[in-house]
Design a protein around this motif. Structure first.
Motif, PDB file in Angstrom:
ATOM      1  N   GLY A 177       8.107  -2.148  -1.117  1.00 37.80           N
ATOM      2  CA  GLY A 177       8.419  -0.975  -1.946  1.00 37.80           C
ATOM      3  C   GLY A 177       7.236  -0.604  -2.813  1.00 37.80           C
ATOM      4  N   ILE A 178       7.177   0.674  -3.184  1.00 39.01           N
ATOM      5  CA  ILE A 178       6.034   1.176  -3.948  1.00 39.01           C
ATOM      6  C   ILE A 178       5.959   0.506  -5.320  1.00 39.01           C
ATOM      7  CG2 ILE A 178       5.005   3.227  -5.015  1.00 39.01           C
ATOM      8  CD1 ILE A 178       6.178   4.886  -2.722  1.00 39.01           C
ATOM      9  N   ASP A 179       7.090   0.452  -6.021  1.00 31.61           N
ATOM     10  CA  ASP A 179       7.054  -0.149  -7.369  1.00 31.61           C
ATOM     11  C   ASP A 179       6.586  -1.603  -7.314  1.00 31.61           C
ATOM     12  OD1 ASP A 179      10.011   1.647  -8.577  1.00 31.61           O
ATOM     13  OD2 ASP A 179       7.897   2.231  -8.355  1.00 31.61           O
ATOM     14  N   GLY A 180       7.082  -2.328  -6.293  1.00 33.14           N
ATOM     15  CA  GLY A 180       6.698  -3.736  -6.164  1.00 33.14           C
ATOM     16  C   GLY A 180       5.212  -3.876  -5.898  1.00 33.14           C
ATOM     17  N   ASP A 181       4.684  -2.977  -5.043  1.00 34.18           N
ATOM     18  CA  ASP A 181       3.254  -3.081  -4.722  1.00 34.18           C
ATOM     19  C   ASP A 181       2.380  -2.624  -5.888  1.00 34.18           C
ATOM     20  OD1 ASP A 181       3.651  -4.294  -2.326  1.00 34.18           O
ATOM     21  OD2 ASP A 181       2.923  -2.664  -1.070  1.00 34.18           O
ATOM     22  N   ILE A 182       2.859  -1.626  -6.661  1.00 37.41           N
ATOM     23  CA  ILE A 182       2.106  -1.229  -7.864  1.00 37.41           C
ATOM     24  C   ILE A 182       2.044  -2.404  -8.844  1.00 37.41           C
ATOM     25  CG2 ILE A 182       2.173   0.191  -9.969  1.00 37.41           C
ATOM     26  CD1 ILE A 182       3.296   2.488  -8.282  1.00 37.41           C
ATOM     27  N   LEU A 184       2.398  -5.610  -8.227  1.00 35.85           N
ATOM     28  CA  LEU A 184       1.571  -6.700  -7.680  1.00 35.85           C
ATOM     29  C   LEU A 184       0.090  -6.389  -7.874  1.00 35.85           C
ATOM     30  CD1 LEU A 184       1.380  -9.344  -5.950  1.00 35.85           C
ATOM     31  CD2 LEU A 184       1.301  -7.830  -3.926  1.00 35.85           C
ATOM     32  N   MET A 185      -0.338  -5.192  -7.511  1.00 34.72           N
ATOM     33  CA  MET A 185      -1.764  -4.854  -7.593  1.00 34.72           C
ATOM     34  C   MET A 185      -2.233  -4.789  -9.047  1.00 34.72           C
ATOM     35  SD  MET A 185      -2.184  -1.894  -4.727  1.00 34.72           S
ATOM     36  CE  MET A 185      -1.439  -2.069  -3.099  1.00 34.72           C
ATOM     37  N   ARG A 186      -1.376  -4.271  -9.919  1.00 37.43           N
ATOM     38  CA  ARG A 186      -1.744  -4.176 -11.331  1.00 37.43           C
ATOM     39  C   ARG A 186      -1.813  -5.577 -11.954  1.00 37.43           C
ATOM     40  NH1 ARG A 186       2.203  -0.565 -14.024  1.00 37.43           N
ATOM     41  NH2 ARG A 186       0.843   1.232 -13.719  1.00 37.43           N
ATOM     42  N   ASP A 187      -0.774  -6.400 -11.706  1.00 35.14           N
ATOM     43  CA  ASP A 187      -0.744  -7.752 -12.311  1.00 35.14           C
ATOM     44  C   ASP A 187      -1.925  -8.598 -11.831  1.00 35.14           C
ATOM     45  OD1 ASP A 187       1.565  -6.880 -13.403  1.00 35.14           O
ATOM     46  OD2 ASP A 187       2.919  -8.194 -12.246  1.00 35.14           O
ATOM     47  N   ARG A 188      -2.350  -8.388 -10.564  1.00 37.74           N
ATOM     48  CA  ARG A 188      -3.435  -9.213 -10.021  1.00 37.74           C
ATOM     49  C   ARG A 188      -4.801  -8.560 -10.223  1.00 37.74           C
ATOM     50  NH1 ARG A 188      -1.248 -13.405  -6.926  1.00 37.74           N
ATOM     51  NH2 ARG A 188       0.988 -13.496  -7.360  1.00 37.74           N
ATOM     52  N   GLY A 189      -4.838  -7.408 -10.908  1.00 39.22           N
ATOM     53  CA  GLY A 189      -6.141  -6.774 -11.206  1.00 39.22           C
ATOM     54  C   GLY A 189      -6.929  -6.399  -9.966  1.00 39.22           C
ATOM     55  N   ILE A 190      -6.201  -5.869  -8.942  1.00 35.92           N
ATOM     56  CA  ILE A 190      -6.846  -5.548  -7.671  1.00 35.92           C
ATOM     57  C   ILE A 190      -7.811  -4.380  -7.841  1.00 35.92           C
ATOM     58  CG2 ILE A 190      -6.392  -4.726  -5.315  1.00 35.92           C
ATOM     59  CD1 ILE A 190      -5.704  -7.698  -5.855  1.00 35.92           C
ATOM     60  N   ASP A 191      -9.017  -4.509  -7.190  1.00 32.78           N
ATOM     61  CA  ASP A 191     -10.031  -3.439  -7.198  1.00 32.78           C
ATOM     62  C   ASP A 191     -10.058  -2.655  -5.888  1.00 32.78           C
ATOM     63  OD1 ASP A 191     -11.192  -4.347  -9.691  1.00 32.78           O
ATOM     64  OD2 ASP A 191     -12.044  -6.021  -8.553  1.00 32.78           O
ATOM     65  N   LEU A 192      -9.609  -3.330  -4.792  1.00 36.23           N
ATOM     66  CA  LEU A 192      -9.761  -2.737  -3.451  1.00 36.23           C
ATOM     67  C   LEU A 192      -8.638  -3.248  -2.550  1.00 36.23           C
ATOM     68  CD1 LEU A 192     -11.580  -1.303  -1.196  1.00 36.23           C
ATOM     69  CD2 LEU A 192     -12.603  -3.570  -0.854  1.00 36.23           C
ATOM     70  N   LEU A 213      -2.673   3.904  -8.524  1.00 34.82           N
ATOM     71  CA  LEU A 213      -3.602   3.148  -9.387  1.00 34.82           C
ATOM     72  C   LEU A 213      -5.048   3.598  -9.211  1.00 34.82           C
ATOM     73  CD1 LEU A 213      -2.015  -0.399  -8.745  1.00 34.82           C
ATOM     74  CD2 LEU A 213      -1.833   0.982 -10.857  1.00 34.82           C
ATOM     75  N   HIS A 214      -5.248   4.659  -8.392  1.00 37.50           N
ATOM     76  CA  HIS A 214      -6.595   5.197  -8.103  1.00 37.50           C
ATOM     77  C   HIS A 214      -7.535   4.116  -7.573  1.00 37.50           C
ATOM     78  CE1 HIS A 214      -5.086   8.704 -10.165  1.00 37.50           C
ATOM     79  NE2 HIS A 214      -4.828   7.976 -11.240  1.00 37.50           N
ATOM     80  N   LEU A 215      -7.002   3.315  -6.630  1.00 43.47           N
ATOM     81  CA  LEU A 215      -7.818   2.250  -6.024  1.00 43.47           C
ATOM     82  C   LEU A 215      -8.354   2.701  -4.668  1.00 43.47           C
ATOM     83  CD1 LEU A 215      -5.623  -0.956  -6.678  1.00 43.47           C
ATOM     84  CD2 LEU A 215      -7.573  -0.088  -8.009  1.00 43.47           C
ATOM     85  N   PRO A 216      -9.572   2.262  -4.301  1.00 43.12           N
ATOM     86  CA  PRO A 216     -10.084   2.553  -2.962  1.00 43.12           C
ATOM     87  C   PRO A 216      -9.378   1.716  -1.903  1.00 43.12           C
ATOM     88  CG  PRO A 216     -11.633   1.176  -4.167  1.00 43.12           C
ATOM     89  CD  PRO A 216     -10.520   1.503  -5.121  1.00 43.12           C
ATOM     90  N   VAL A 217      -9.376   2.242  -0.676  1.00 43.90           N
ATOM     91  CA  VAL A 217      -8.746   1.538   0.456  1.00 43.90           C
ATOM     92  C   VAL A 217      -9.776   1.402   1.574  1.00 43.90           C
ATOM     93  CG1 VAL A 217      -6.968   1.691   2.268  1.00 43.90           C
ATOM     94  CG2 VAL A 217      -6.426   2.380  -0.082  1.00 43.90           C
ATOM     95  N   LEU A 218      -9.911   0.172   2.102  1.00 43.51           N
ATOM     96  CA  LEU A 218     -10.738  -0.056   3.283  1.00 43.51           C
ATOM     97  C   LEU A 218      -9.756  -0.072   4.459  1.00 43.51           C
ATOM     98  CD1 LEU A 218     -13.667  -0.590   4.051  1.00 43.51           C
ATOM     99  CD2 LEU A 218     -13.310  -3.016   3.602  1.00 43.51           C
ATOM    100  N   MET A 219      -9.757   0.984   5.266  1.00 43.20           N
ATOM    101  CA  MET A 219      -8.748   1.196   6.316  1.00 43.20           C
ATOM    102  C   MET A 219      -9.327   0.817   7.673  1.00 43.20           C
ATOM    103  SD  MET A 219      -5.677   2.103   7.023  1.00 43.20           S
ATOM    104  CE  MET A 219      -5.085   2.963   5.550  1.00 43.20           C
ATOM    105  N   ILE A 220      -8.674  -0.146   8.334  1.00 40.31           N
ATOM    106  CA  ILE A 220      -9.126  -0.594   9.643  1.00 40.31           C
ATOM    107  C   ILE A 220      -8.462   0.260  10.725  1.00 40.31           C
ATOM    108  CG2 ILE A 220      -9.242  -2.548  11.261  1.00 40.31           C
ATOM    109  CD1 ILE A 220      -8.998  -4.383   8.733  1.00 40.31           C
ATOM    110  N   ASP A 221      -9.284   0.930  11.518  1.00 39.46           N
ATOM    111  CA  ASP A 221      -8.740   1.809  12.564  1.00 39.46           C
ATOM    112  C   ASP A 221      -8.080   0.987  13.662  1.00 39.46           C
ATOM    113  OD1 ASP A 221     -11.541   4.104  12.269  1.00 39.46           O
ATOM    114  OD2 ASP A 221      -9.572   4.056  11.269  1.00 39.46           O
ATOM    115  N   ARG A 222      -7.216   1.660  14.407  1.00 40.68           N
ATOM    116  CA  ARG A 222      -6.458   0.974  15.455  1.00 40.68           C
ATOM    117  C   ARG A 222      -7.349   0.638  16.661  1.00 40.68           C
ATOM    118  NH1 ARG A 222      -0.972   4.559  15.793  1.00 40.68           N
ATOM    119  NH2 ARG A 222      -0.130   3.892  13.783  1.00 40.68           N
TER     120      ARG A 222
END
Ligand code: 3Y8
Ligand code: NAP
Length: 253
Positions: A177-182, A184-192, A213-222
């Motif tokens: 879920g979005i709230d859970g992932d927000i 998690l990322m906020r509590d763990r201080g995720i940058d990427l 959270l305005h974080l960058p994403v490194l997206m792996i193509d299929r």
């Protein structure tokens, strides 16, 4: 009478299994056996590999499968290639149930890489706190960039020690879920965030959380997949099966 082999392991595969069960269509749901407690299904389940293309072709013949539906994950490239080839050998109609790739929204900060190795190379940057949302099977590859702190998310607790020197682990299965992932990322201080372009809804929360959270994403193509008949909606697969059956031509050709 149709007799479906459904190669599963995704949200869409489970949705199709529910439709098949509701319509009382004979079907078997197939898992590779990658996780300890795969989701129960409303149709019979089989677990484990088939033994390559020849094993799957023999399974199709021996179990008188009338339609092979590949609803595996877009990164399950080996399974998908085997499914196309085995269906051809056995003369069984084949269709894939897949989900469109995710696309960035205008405000998103995505960088696309071709594969896991491309993602590892892209991390030759100063230390970051990286959410590695790739599951268990590829985590070790990132030991080539040991200076980052990696937040790992696995379906099951690992049976082998994790080789990444600087990591923390969350054991959780999606859909997320979005709230859970927000949180998690906020509590763990995720940058990427590093993730596969899985598509679908079950793993999309992390993209919405990164956006929030305005974080960058490194997206792996299929990975490349063979040409094949593809549907994006479970109901369309059902219509394809019905169409073949209504023509009294179970081979669906
Ligand atoms: C064994 C079956 C359902 C299907 C649920 C979907 C959504 C939740 C999101 C993150 C990303 C990841 C991973 C992920 C998601 C759904 C879907 C999906 C990603 C289960 C399942 C099996 C697997 C295998 C597992 C892999 C791993 C990948 C975790 C069940 C829960 C990262 C893919 O520990 C391991 O060895 C795990 C291996 C392959 C990728 C990897 O390389 O490690 N999926 N996931 C299937 C089988 O045995 O045939 O246990 O119930 C299914 C689901 N996982 O009906 O509810 O539809 O995709 N699965 C990715 O997308 O990047 C998590 O953390 O944000
Ligand atoms: P893969 O690398 O494409 O397949 C490797 C081998 O695993 C296949 O050749 C086959 O063994 C066996 N296999 C794979 N899927 C199977 C299935 N549904 N039923 C029976 N055997 C299967 O596959 P993968 O990427 O490891 O994915 C394995 C499973 O996890 C799939 O069900 C997939 O949908 C699910 N999944 C994968 C991901 C991912 O990121 N890869 C994400 C979510 C879910 P044999 O050659 O012996 O037949």
């Amino acid at each position: 009478m149709p007799n479906i082999l459904l190669l599963g392991g995704t949200t869409e595969a489970s949705a199709l299994a529910r439709l098949l069960a509701e319509r009382d269509v004979s079907a078997t749901f197939s898992y590779a056996g990658r996780t300890e407690n795969p989701r129960a299904q409303p149709v019979p389940i089989r677990i484990g590999g088939f033994g390559g293309v020849s094993g799957l072709a023999a399974y199709l013949r021996d179990h008188r499968v009338t339609h092979l539906v590949d609803a595996t994950h877009p990164f399950a490239a080996t399974m998908s290639a085997h499914a196309v080839e085995a269906a051809r050998i056995a003369g069984v109609p084949h269709a894939a149930l897949s989900r469109p790739a995710w696309r960035p929204e205008p405000s998103d900060d995505w960088r696309s890489v071709a594969d896991i190795a491309g993602a590892v190379n892209a991390l030759a940057v100063p230390p970051l706190r990286v959410m590695l949302a790739l599951g268990r099977m590829h985590a070790d590859a990132f030991a080539a960039q040991p200076h980052h702190h990696y937040l790992l998310r696995f379906v099951d607790a690992p049976s082998q020690p994790i080789t990444l020197p600087n990591h923390s682990l969350v054991v959780d299965r999606g859909p997320f879920g979005i709230d859970g992932d927000i949180r998690l990322m906020r509590d763990r201080g995720i940058d990427l965030v590093v993730c596969k372009n899985a598509g679908g809804s079950g793993a999309q929360a992390k993209l919405a959380a990164a956006r929030h959270l305005h974080l960058p994403v490194l997206m792996i193509d299929r990975p490349a997949l063979p040409d094949r008949l593809e549907f994006h909606r479970p109901q369309d697969v059902l219509d394809w099966i019905d169409h073949a059956a209504s023509f009294g031509n179970e081979r669906g050709v």
